[in-house]
Design an enzyme around this catalytic site. Structure first.
Site, PDB file in Angstrom:
ATOM      1  N   PRO A   1       0.850  -1.196   0.000  1.00 18.83           N
ATOM      2  CG  PRO A   1      -0.127  -1.135   2.115  1.00 18.83           C
ATOM      3  CD  PRO A   1       0.719  -1.972   1.216  1.00 18.83           C
ATOM      4  CG  HIS A   2       1.851   2.890  -3.269  1.00 18.79           C
ATOM      5  ND1 HIS A   2       1.484   1.594  -3.606  1.00 18.79           N
ATOM      6  CD2 HIS A   2       1.573   3.636  -4.363  1.00 18.79           C
ATOM      7  CE1 HIS A   2       1.026   1.581  -4.844  1.00 18.79           C
ATOM      8  NE2 HIS A   2       1.065   2.810  -5.320  1.00 18.79           N
ATOM      9  N   GLY A   3       1.075   5.829  -0.963  1.00 22.78           N
ATOM     10  CA  GLY A   3       0.403   7.080  -1.279  1.00 22.78           C
ATOM     11  C   GLY A   3       1.331   8.252  -1.044  1.00 22.78           C
TER      12      GLY A   3
END
Length: 153
Positions: free
Chosen positions: A65-67
């Site tokens: 998960p990334h952002g």
């Protein structure tokens, strides 16, 4: 770029207890906010927004998960080994038990993509993944993450 440039020893959760993808993202956002000073709700919402575009589970029991966050000053990583695998809507249908959270400043551009690629390469290596699954404490996990990348002849 080494994985140790992205994740500090205190950013490793050796046995995260969660029952769902949403709960995993909430727990990871809370821990990331403690370590970065970012608002945990903002971190969680960035991760959720990204998941709505498509799962960040890359297969073989791994999710990344990334952002991007406006107020973050450098790329930040957090690694969690789950106590029990969970459904992360992976393309290969396998439940996820290794999660590497990656947060980047808004303007990170290519550095963000390079970090994602580096993490994906590392965690796709089944030997590394198996060592991470067998490691029971943060120190052991960190030492596996710190291994130099395998050289391809």
């Amino acid at each position: 770029m080494m994985i140790t440039d992205l994740v500090a020893p205190e950013a490793i959760i050796p046995a995260l207890k969660v029952n769902s993808k949403k709960q995993a993202l909430q727990e990871l956002a809370a821990r990331a906010s403690e370590l970065t000073g970012q608002n945990d709700r903002a971190v969680f919402e960035v991760l959720l927004r990204r998941e709505k575009l498509g799962t960040t589970a890359v297969g073989y029991g791994v999710a990344i998960p990334h952002g991007k966050l406006q107020k973050l000053d450098k790329i930040f990583g957090l690694f969690a080994r789950l106590e029990r695998p969970i459904d992360f809507e992976a393309m290969d249908g396998q439940p996820v038990d290794l999660i590497f959270l990656l947060l980047a400043p808004e303007g990170a551009g290519a550095d963000h993509l390079k970090a994602l690629a580096r993490i994906a390469r590392l965690l796709r290596d089944q030997d590394i993944a198996n060592k991470l699954r067998a490691s029971r404490d943060a120190e052991a996990i960190y030492s596996v993450l710190a291994l130099p990348p395998a050289t391809v002849p």
